[in-house]
Design a protein around this motif. Structure first.
Motif, PDB file in Angstrom:
ATOM      1  N   ASP A 128       0.801  -1.205   0.000  1.00 26.33           N
ATOM      2  CA  ASP A 128       0.000   0.000   0.000  1.00 26.33           C
ATOM      3  C   ASP A 128       0.844   1.269   0.000  1.00 26.33           C
ATOM      4  N   GLU A 129       0.160   2.385   0.098  1.00 31.11           N
ATOM      5  CA  GLU A 129       0.812   3.695   0.058  1.00 31.11           C
ATOM      6  C   GLU A 129       1.836   3.866   1.179  1.00 31.11           C
ATOM      7  N   ILE A 130       1.496   3.361   2.346  1.00 33.43           N
ATOM      8  CA  ILE A 130       2.404   3.515   3.483  1.00 33.43           C
ATOM      9  C   ILE A 130       3.692   2.729   3.249  1.00 33.43           C
ATOM     10  N   SER A 131       3.559   1.524   2.751  1.00 29.85           N
ATOM     11  CA  SER A 131       4.754   0.731   2.457  1.00 29.85           C
ATOM     12  C   SER A 131       5.612   1.420   1.410  1.00 29.85           C
ATOM     13  N   ASN A 132       4.962   1.951   0.386  1.00 31.92           N
ATOM     14  CA  ASN A 132       5.716   2.646  -0.658  1.00 31.92           C
ATOM     15  C   ASN A 132       6.450   3.863  -0.103  1.00 31.92           C
ATOM     16  N   ALA A 133       5.736   4.612   0.736  1.00 30.27           N
ATOM     17  CA  ALA A 133       6.365   5.798   1.324  1.00 30.27           C
ATOM     18  C   ALA A 133       7.515   5.406   2.236  1.00 30.27           C
ATOM     19  N   LEU A 134       7.304   4.369   3.045  1.00 32.29           N
ATOM     20  CA  LEU A 134       8.363   3.906   3.946  1.00 32.29           C
ATOM     21  C   LEU A 134       9.564   3.403   3.150  1.00 32.29           C
ATOM     22  N   ASN A 135       9.289   2.637   2.122  1.00 32.76           N
ATOM     23  CA  ASN A 135      10.375   2.075   1.313  1.00 32.76           C
ATOM     24  C   ASN A 135      11.143   3.143   0.537  1.00 32.76           C
TER      25      ASN A 135
END
Length: 196
Positions: A128-135
């Motif tokens: 999701d968006e959070i994973s993408n942002a974190l990564n």
């Protein structure tokens, strides 16, 4: 080297097995998750975890039985990741010709040609968006968020794992959270959080 700092213990073979099975193995899923968040690759994460457990067993006499095994293992994994990262960054770029040949000989080549095979292989792994942002964060910032917000380590434990002062942990975490907040601002607004 991190294993030489602690006083050496003298465990029997059965004590080593007991420590490994009862203190190290319960953390293997957390170790994999941390490894995956650092590498963004399932196979690399598995290799990193395997390497960590090999080192943990090899240097088990540097571990004080009954202390924080999870923090000790995270430190080994983090150091292994950084050492491997530095080693790879100094190597010239490599092409896996077997992977390229397999791809172009498969039926999928007619379906869609992508200029970067990594994009295709990562497409299903990134969530999701959070994973993408974190990564998308720099590995130093990503690491402190994973250790604090996902794994629940305290500042003192994080300082030991990362080999940095507590003040640096706090400031790095503050900056990492602000960067993550900035990256998620438009997503938060689209989800109805207007104060983001």
């Amino acid at each position: 080297m991190e294993f030489e700092e602690a006083p050496r213990q003298h465990y029997s073979e059965s004590e080593k097995q007991d420590i490994f099975n009862n203190e190290f193995m319960p953390h293997i899923h957390s170790m994999y998750n941390f490894g995956y968040r650092l590498t963004l690759d399932r196979d690399d994460a598995k290799d990193l975890v395997q390497d960590t457990y090999l080192k943990a067993y090899r240097f088990i006499e540097s571990f004080q039985k009954g202390t924080n095994a999870k923090a000790w293992l995270f430190r080994i994994l983090k150091n292994s990741f950084i050492n491997d990262y530095r080693k790879k960054s100094k190597e010239p770029a490599k092409v896996d010709y077997q992977e390229v040949e397999t791809y172009y000989n498969s039926e999928e080549v007619d379906r869609q040609i992508t200029p970067d095979l990594r994009v295709e292989s990562l497409k299903d792994m990134i969530g999701d968006e959070i994973s993408n942002a974190l990564n998308s964060l720099d590995v130093d910032f990503r690491t402190v968020i994973i250790l604090c917000d996902l794994e629940g380590f305290k500042y003192e434990e994080m300082a030991k794992i990362l080999d940095i002062p507590i003040g640096t942990v706090r400031s790095r975490l503050h900056r990492a959270r602000n960067l993550l907040k900035e990256k998620l601002k438009s997503y938060a607004k689209s989800m109805g959080y207007n104060n983001a």
